[in-house]
Design an enzyme around this catalytic site. Structure first.
Site, PDB file in Angstrom:
ATOM      1  N   HIS A  98      -0.742  -6.625  -3.430  1.00 45.02           N
ATOM      2  CA  HIS A  98      -0.313  -7.048  -1.892  1.00 45.02           C
ATOM      3  C   HIS A  98      -1.754  -6.830  -1.126  1.00 45.02           C
ATOM      4  CE1 HIS A  98       0.599  -3.167  -3.242  1.00 45.02           C
ATOM      5  NE2 HIS A  98       0.225  -2.372  -2.201  1.00 45.02           N
ATOM      6  N   HIS A 100      -2.840  -5.900   2.366  1.00 40.62           N
ATOM      7  CA  HIS A 100      -2.686  -5.056   3.659  1.00 40.62           C
ATOM      8  C   HIS A 100      -3.209  -5.789   4.729  1.00 40.62           C
ATOM      9  CE1 HIS A 100      -0.944  -1.046   1.775  1.00 40.62           C
ATOM     10  NE2 HIS A 100      -1.803  -1.667   0.855  1.00 40.62           N
TER      11      HIS A 100
HETATM   12  P1  5GP Z   1       0.055   0.559  -1.962  1.00 42.31           P
HETATM   13  O1  5GP Z   1      -0.399   1.933  -1.742  1.00 42.31           O
HETATM   14  O2  5GP Z   1       0.364   0.180  -3.247  1.00 42.31           O
HETATM   15  O3  5GP Z   1      -1.527  -0.274  -1.562  1.00 42.31           O
HETATM   16  O4  5GP Z   1       0.571  -0.032  -0.831  1.00 42.31           O
HETATM   17  C1  5GP Z   1       1.971   0.024  -0.881  1.00 42.31           C
HETATM   18  C2  5GP Z   1       2.560  -0.272   0.255  1.00 42.31           C
HETATM   19  O5  5GP Z   1       3.988  -0.751   0.249  1.00 42.31           O
HETATM   20  C3  5GP Z   1       2.620   1.127   1.116  1.00 42.31           C
HETATM   21  O6  5GP Z   1       1.981   0.858   2.655  1.00 42.31           O
HETATM   22  C4  5GP Z   1       4.265   1.319   1.449  1.00 42.31           C
HETATM   23  O7  5GP Z   1       4.556   1.702   2.731  1.00 42.31           O
HETATM   24  C5  5GP Z   1       4.830  -0.161   1.173  1.00 42.31           C
HETATM   25  N1  5GP Z   1       6.220  -0.067   0.716  1.00 42.31           N
HETATM   26  C6  5GP Z   1       6.526   0.915  -0.163  1.00 42.31           C
HETATM   27  N2  5GP Z   1       7.985   0.409  -0.480  1.00 42.31           N
HETATM   28  C7  5GP Z   1       8.529  -0.470   0.307  1.00 42.31           C
HETATM   29  C8  5GP Z   1       9.530  -1.048   0.632  1.00 42.31           C
HETATM   30  O8  5GP Z   1      10.598  -0.866  -0.005  1.00 42.31           O
HETATM   31  N3  5GP Z   1       9.678  -1.874   1.711  1.00 42.31           N
HETATM   32  C9  5GP Z   1       8.538  -2.399   2.455  1.00 42.31           C
HETATM   33  N4  5GP Z   1       8.669  -3.248   3.448  1.00 42.31           N
HETATM   34  N5  5GP Z   1       7.153  -1.694   2.147  1.00 42.31           N
HETATM   35  C10 5GP Z   1       7.234  -0.839   1.026  1.00 42.31           C
END
Ligand code: 5GP
Ligand code: ZN
Length: 135
Positions: A98, A100
């Site tokens: 993903h 951001h």
């Molecule tokens: P990472 O730390 O893996 O780069 O970011 C994961 C992101 O996914 C985090 O910013 C977190 O807030 C978001 N996230 C986690 N679970 C969910 C969810 O169930 N729905 C949405 N919309 N975002 C999520």
């Protein structure tokens, strides 16, 4: 496979979708770092950036390039970050790649990365060794 973001793609879990086409979805982050923080993902599951094929990376980057300024504009933000965490040590929590998009506001207080000067000078030495070695 039990992937949270695949469930979002398949609408098995609710999300606030800003944009969707046949290959990608952009939806609001559930725990936003700033107002308007959203995520762009390919619909097809891939664990991280490395796992994507080069053509998909091209489409992915072009989409983020198109969407990010629009999100920032809609939010009346002053700037934005686009960033990706790849691997647990880099802060990746969800194992579905993903990107951001984080709108930024003057004095929003969000701090990002940063290492001290001593570490930077060590890195400079290592980068010299890397000269010309990246294929
Ligand atoms: P990472 O730390 O893996 O780069 O970011 C994961 C992101 O996914 C985090 O910013 C977190 O807030 C978001 N996230 C986690 N679970 C969910 C969810 O169930 N729905 C949405 N919309 N975002 C999520
Ligand atoms: Zn997935």
């Amino acid at each position: 496979m039990d992937c949270l973001f695949c469930k979002i793609v398949n609408k098995e879990l609710p999300s606030k979708v800003l944009y969707e086409d046949d290959k990608f979805v952009c939806f609001m982050d559930i725990n936003p770092h700033t107002k308007g923080h959203c995520l762009v993902i390919p619909k097809e599951h891939a664990e991280n950036f490395t796992a994507l094929d080069n053509d998909t990376v091209g489409e992915f980057a072009k989409l983020v390039h198109r969407i990010a300024p629009q999100v920032a504009g809609m939010m009346k933000a002053d700037a934005y970050n686009v960033g990706m965490n790849n691997g647990a040590a880099a802060g990746q929590v969800i194992g579905h790649v993903h990107w951001h998009i984080i709108p930024r506001y003057r004095n929003d207080g969000l701090e990002y990365w940063g290492i001290n000067e001593e570490e930077v000078s060590k890195l400079d030495e290592r980068f010299t060794e890397l000269d010309g070695k990246i294929k």
